[in-house]
Scaffold this motif. Structure first.
Motif, short mmCIF file in Angstrom:
data_model
loop_
_atom_site.label_atom_id
_atom_site.label_comp_id
_atom_site.label_asym_id
_atom_site.label_seq_id
_atom_site.Cartn_x
_atom_site.Cartn_y
_atom_site.Cartn_z
N PRO A 652 0.80 -1.09 0.12
CA PRO A 652 0.03 0.22 -0.06
C PRO A 652 0.67 1.19 0.27
CG PRO A 652 -1.12 -1.77 2.05
CD PRO A 652 0.15 -1.62 1.14
N GLY A 653 0.63 2.38 -0.97
CA GLY A 653 1.20 3.40 -1.12
C GLY A 653 2.61 3.52 -2.06
N GLY A 654 2.79 2.00 -2.79
CA GLY A 654 4.15 1.73 -3.08
C GLY A 654 3.73 2.02 -4.60
N THR A 655 4.55 2.44 -5.91
CA THR A 655 3.76 2.90 -6.79
C THR A 655 4.89 2.04 -7.90
OG1 THR A 655 6.24 4.30 -7.46
CG2 THR A 655 4.15 5.47 -6.31
N THR A 656 4.20 1.92 -9.52
CA THR A 656 3.71 0.58 -10.58
C THR A 656 4.27 2.28 -11.46
OG1 THR A 656 3.21 -0.59 -9.02
CG2 THR A 656 4.13 -1.13 -11.51
N THR A 657 5.57 1.47 -12.34
CA THR A 657 6.32 2.20 -13.79
C THR A 657 5.34 1.44 -14.71
OG1 THR A 657 7.44 3.37 -12.90
CG2 THR A 657 7.22 3.50 -15.54
N ASP A 658 4.28 2.13 -15.62
CA ASP A 658 3.48 1.37 -16.40
C ASP A 658 3.52 2.41 -18.21
OD1 ASP A 658 1.74 -0.66 -18.08
OD2 ASP A 658 0.26 0.48 -17.26
N THR A 660 4.62 5.09 -19.80
CA THR A 660 4.03 6.95 -19.69
C THR A 660 3.32 7.30 -18.70
OG1 THR A 660 2.55 7.22 -20.88
CG2 THR A 660 5.00 6.86 -22.13
N VAL A 661 2.86 6.16 -17.27
CA VAL A 661 1.88 6.42 -16.29
C VAL A 661 2.66 5.71 -15.09
CG1 VAL A 661 0.31 6.67 -17.71
CG2 VAL A 661 0.57 4.51 -16.57
N THR A 662 2.47 6.10 -13.84
CA THR A 662 2.21 5.55 -12.46
C THR A 662 1.46 5.23 -12.21
OG1 THR A 662 4.67 7.23 -12.60
CG2 THR A 662 3.98 6.30 -10.21
N TRP A 663 1.03 4.15 -11.65
CA TRP A 663 0.31 3.34 -10.58
C TRP A 663 0.57 3.92 -9.11
CZ3 TRP A 663 -4.51 3.37 -13.54
CH2 TRP A 663 -4.59 2.82 -14.86
N THR A 664 -0.29 4.34 -8.16
CA THR A 664 -0.30 3.93 -6.91
C THR A 664 -1.39 2.85 -6.50
OG1 THR A 664 0.84 6.25 -6.63
CG2 THR A 664 0.14 5.05 -4.28
N ASN A 665 -0.07 1.80 -5.60
CA ASN A 665 -1.51 0.88 -4.94
C ASN A 665 -2.28 1.77 -3.32
OD1 ASN A 665 -2.63 -1.19 -3.13
ND2 ASN A 665 -0.84 -2.73 -3.89
N VAL A 666 -3.66 1.96 -3.82
CA VAL A 666 -4.36 2.19 -2.64
C VAL A 666 -4.62 1.77 -1.72
CG1 VAL A 666 -4.04 3.97 -3.45
CG2 VAL A 666 -6.39 2.40 -4.23
N GLY A 667 -4.11 0.07 -1.71
CA GLY A 667 -4.58 -0.84 -1.27
C GLY A 667 -5.65 -1.92 -1.44
N ALA A 668 -6.20 -3.08 -1.10
CA ALA A 668 -6.79 -4.46 -1.34
C ALA A 668 -8.20 -3.47 -1.62
CB ALA A 668 -6.91 -5.64 0.39
N ILE A 669 -8.82 -3.81 -2.08
CA ILE A 669 -10.26 -3.42 -3.48
C ILE A 669 -11.34 -3.84 -1.87
CG2 ILE A 669 -11.21 -5.80 -3.75
CD1 ILE A 669 -12.53 -4.49 -5.83
N GLY A 670 -11.80 -2.25 -1.36
CA GLY A 670 -13.03 -2.49 -0.33
C GLY A 670 -14.14 -3.07 -0.58
N THR A 671 -15.00 -3.41 -1.56
CA THR A 671 -15.86 -4.25 -1.95
C THR A 671 -15.53 -5.00 -2.49
OG1 THR A 671 -16.13 -2.74 -4.29
CG2 THR A 671 -16.65 -1.89 -1.97
N ALA A 672 -17.00 -5.94 -2.35
CA ALA A 672 -16.37 -7.82 -2.61
C ALA A 672 -18.06 -7.85 -3.42
CB ALA A 672 -16.04 -8.81 -2.39
N ALA A 673 -18.18 -8.75 -4.16
CA ALA A 673 -19.38 -8.92 -4.53
C ALA A 673 -19.90 -10.08 -5.14
CB ALA A 673 -20.35 -7.87 -5.66
#
Length: 728
Positions: A652-658, A660-673
């Motif tokens: 959580p909070g870590g980044t991934t380079t993709d 030209t873009v950068t993604w930030t991990n904002v945690g495990a999904i808070g919903t499920a179905a």
């Protein structure tokens, strides 16, 4: 022994009460280790609740009540698993003495099993199955003398080819052999359109049943291995006087009658059972409230003296009643939209009219015995204070809070939870559920939230109703719409589950989720626009709490927040974090706090799918292959050109380079179905497992409201077990 415990001892409170009092007065850090006990869980445990006792006097009043002791176990107990437990899906189990540890975790809401109850079968809207655990320290399979079992009414008339009530054991995926196994199946000679209740020792089941327009309380003593769903064992009722000594399987019936002796129907009122007095109450047609004594321990008999049966009101149908031992009163609502308090002598106090819809208050009230509050749920309050989807002026959907000693004509306090509708028949409103903050509040009166699915005239919507120092707010917060805009599909009762025993990696980390079903047009992708069960994070931030990386709370802005830096939060409630409304923004905890939080966004913020060469907008969210939410935080533009996804940063909070873009991990999904055709009945939540337990050991149980493929057992209405752990 501390002074509080000593004072309780002088008050002759039981050992259980003493241990519990130590917990409730000092907080969760002092939770007791409970002795193993059996634990019934049925519809009634949702309707009679106990907020936190805060004095020796309060614990003296409720400490001896089996229902209070059951609630303590249900909210704090962790089950151990048998040594021989086997994971049939992997080899990731390592033996650790009398427990097993699983090193993998589920990321999706999974259906463990599904069994066909018959075409069109199901417990029905607002009704519940029941679950019995013979030992709260151990999950028991079919190879044990007393295995845990779940009971489902089919909602269909019993016949030689159709069971009216069914039970399953060997419930857990780690059990050897097939899961589940049919425990027993009976034709009880009628149709069960209500919820079953269980005896304290689990050997008997009771429910209201109708046959030929005549309703009876059925009490049965079951036997393992008798009958199937399609060829049930026929039970012929014995006389009530013969029932205490009859050989299982056997049953008796107690027909309910009006004061003049006429037979009555009951398709709306489940029986409420009081363990201490062996008495059950039920309502039903024509506005009569009935009292039956000697239910499980004596000779079942309807009381026809002392004002009973009570004619609560003329020309109405009653909901399921709730008995409160503190006031020695029964609370029940009716199809006319009124709430009633019936005292021990049969005296009736009627509230003001809370619901003017044709649906009326059919869910039955919720009573908080400690706080002295009763909650009623109204589909349409009869006002002109709300707007329907066409902007027409209509009545409001509301939750009402009254005192358990309310006066005649009292309407209490109303919290508006959406609108009713002037252009079509509104949906029924079912009971809500209180969060852990409400139950654990250290104040003399509870502070927390009530979650309920409202907006009965439009799109099913989950609401949060704040309660501060025992006083319910008149306004509510929208947590999430559950269905597509414009849908008028109904939703189910809501249940909140605080789990103190979940883990992140090897660390014990409390979590909390709210569970609800919608009948159709469900928003989460897993619903595919159909009926489904949905869960969402609703844990509240609390002061002086140690948080782990990855732990999640629901902010005051109703966004899911994930801890990126571990530590202790601010010491004072007034110093709570200043929450943001921006996805991926970080927020430090309040003054003195060590935790840093990152914003995942609202539970209903849409996801996009990661695809090669896609162009993304800032702060768009995707769900990565690890079940974590990634938000685009830099370099809005095009992602990777290859078909292989990036190697996602799992911290959580870590980044991934993709590209030209950068993604930030904002945690495990808070919903499920999970898909469920037509939505679900009410849900029963099983015991909560500890950190050294196996995945899938905590479950929810329900029936579908529509026909679907039920595992390998055919197509029909399904009895379902789904993994609660997989919902975290």
């Amino acid at each position: 022994m501390n002074g509080t415990a000593a004072r309780c001892l002088r008050l002759s409170v039981s050992l259980t009460g003493l241990v519990t009092l130590g917990w409730v007065l000092t907080g969760q850090a002092a939770k007791p280790v409970h002795q193993a006990t059996s634990l019934p869980t049925d519809w009634s445990h949702r309707h009679l609740i106990f907020s936190r006792p805060t004095s020796p006097e309060q614990i003296a009043r409720v400490g001896h009540d089996p229902r209070y002791q059951q609630q303590v176990h249900r909210r704090a107990q962790a089950l151990a698993l048998p040594v021989r437990a086997v994971d049939t899906d992997s080899n990731a189990i390592a033996s650790t003495g009398k427990r097993v540890t699983v090193k993998a975790t589920l990321k999706n809401f999974t259906g463990d099993w599904s069994k066909n109850l018959g075409a069109g079968a199901g417990a029905g809207q607002g009704n519940f199955p029941a679950k019995f655990s013979f030992n709260t320290n151990t999950a028991l399979c079919d190879d044990q003398p007393t295995p845990d079992y779940a009971v489902f009414s089919t909602g269909l008339a019993g016949s030689v080819t159709q069971a009216s009530v069914v039970a399953y054991d060997n419930l857990y995926f780690f059990c050897t052999g097939a899961t589940p196994l049919l425990y027993w199946a009976y034709d009880t000679g009628g149709q069960i359109l209500t919820s079953p209740v269980l005896s304290l020792d689990g050997t008997q089941v009771a429910f209201m049943q109708t046959s030929g327009g005549v309703a009876s309380l059925v009490i049965l003593r079951w036997k393992k291995g008798v009958g199937t769903v399609g060829a049930p064992f026929p039970l012929i009722p014995v006389l009530a006087s013969q029932y205490p000594t009859c050989l299982a399987p056997c049953m008796t019936e107690v027909p309910i009658h009006s004061g003049g002796g006429g037979a009555l129907n009951d398709t709306s009122s489940s029986a409420f059972y009081d363990y201490a007095s062996d008495v059950a109450w039920t309502g039903g047609a024509a506005g009569w409230l009935h009292k039956i004594t000697g239910v499980f321990k004596g000779t079942p008999t309807e009381v026809n003296t002392g004002g009973f049966p009570v004619h609560v009101h003329t020309g109405v149908v009653l909901s399921s009643p709730v008995y409160d031992r503190i006031t020695n009163s029964v609370f029940v609502s009716d199809s006319g939209g009124f709430l009633y308090r019936v005292d021990s002598a049969g005296g009736v106090t009627q509230s003001g009219q809370l619901d003017v819809s044709h649906r009326a208050i059919m869910a039955g009230p919720v009573v908080d015995s400690v706080a002295g509050k009763v909650y009623a749920f109204g589909t349409d309050d009869g006002s002109t204070n709300c707007l329907d989807p066409t902007q027409a002026v209509v009545g409001c959907t509301g939750v009402f809070q009254l005192s358990t000693t309310f006066s005649a004509g009292d309407k209490g306090t109303e919290a508006v939870i959406g609108s009713s509708n002037s252009t079509h028949f509104p949906n029924p409103l079912f009971v809500g559920s209180f969060d852990g903050a409400y139950y654990d509040s250290p104040a003399a009166t509870p502070t927390g939230n009530l979650y309920v699915c409202g907006n009965t005239g439009g799109t099913a919507t989950l609401y949060q109703v704040p309660i501060v120092n025992g006083v319910m707010s008149t306004t509510s917060n929208v947590l999430a719409p559950l269905a597509a805009v414009g849908s008028t599909k109904a939703c189910s009762p809501v249940i909140d589950v605080p789990n103190p025993n979940t883990t992140i990696g090897v660390q014990l980390v409390p979590s909390e989720r709210v569970f609800v079903s919608v009948r159709g047009n469900g928003l989460p992708g897993a619903c595919s626009g159909g009926g489904c069960v949905i869960s969402m994070v609703d844990a509240q931030w609390t002061p002086s709490t140690t948080f782990a990386v990855g732990q999640q709370v629901l902010s005051l802005n109703l966004h899911v927040e994930t801890a990126t830096t571990p530590g202790t939060g601010a010491l004072l409630a007034a110093n709570h974090p200043v929450w943001t409304n921006q996805i991926a923004a970080t927020v430090p905890d309040g003054a003195g706090g060590q935790v840093v939080w990152i914003d995942q966004g609202s539970p209903t913020t849409a996801f996009v799918k990661w695809t090669a060469k896609s162009t993304y907008a800032p702060l768009v969210r995707i769900l990565d292959t690890n079940g974590n939410v990634q938000a685009l935080t830099a370099g809005a533009g095009t992602g990777k050109t290859g078909a292989t996804q990036p190697t996602w940063n799992s911290a959580p909070g870590g980044t991934t380079t993709d590209n030209t873009v950068t993604w930030t991990n904002v945690g495990a999904i808070g919903t499920a179905a999970l898909r469920a055709t037509g939505g679900t009945s009410g849900m029963i939540i099983d015991d909560i497992l500890g950190p050294n337990s196996t995945v899938g050991g905590s479950q929810i149980y329900f029936t579908t409201l529509g026909n679907q493929v039920c595992g390998t057992s055919g197509t029909g209405g399904c009895a379902v077990q789904a993994s609660q752990t997989g919902l975290n």
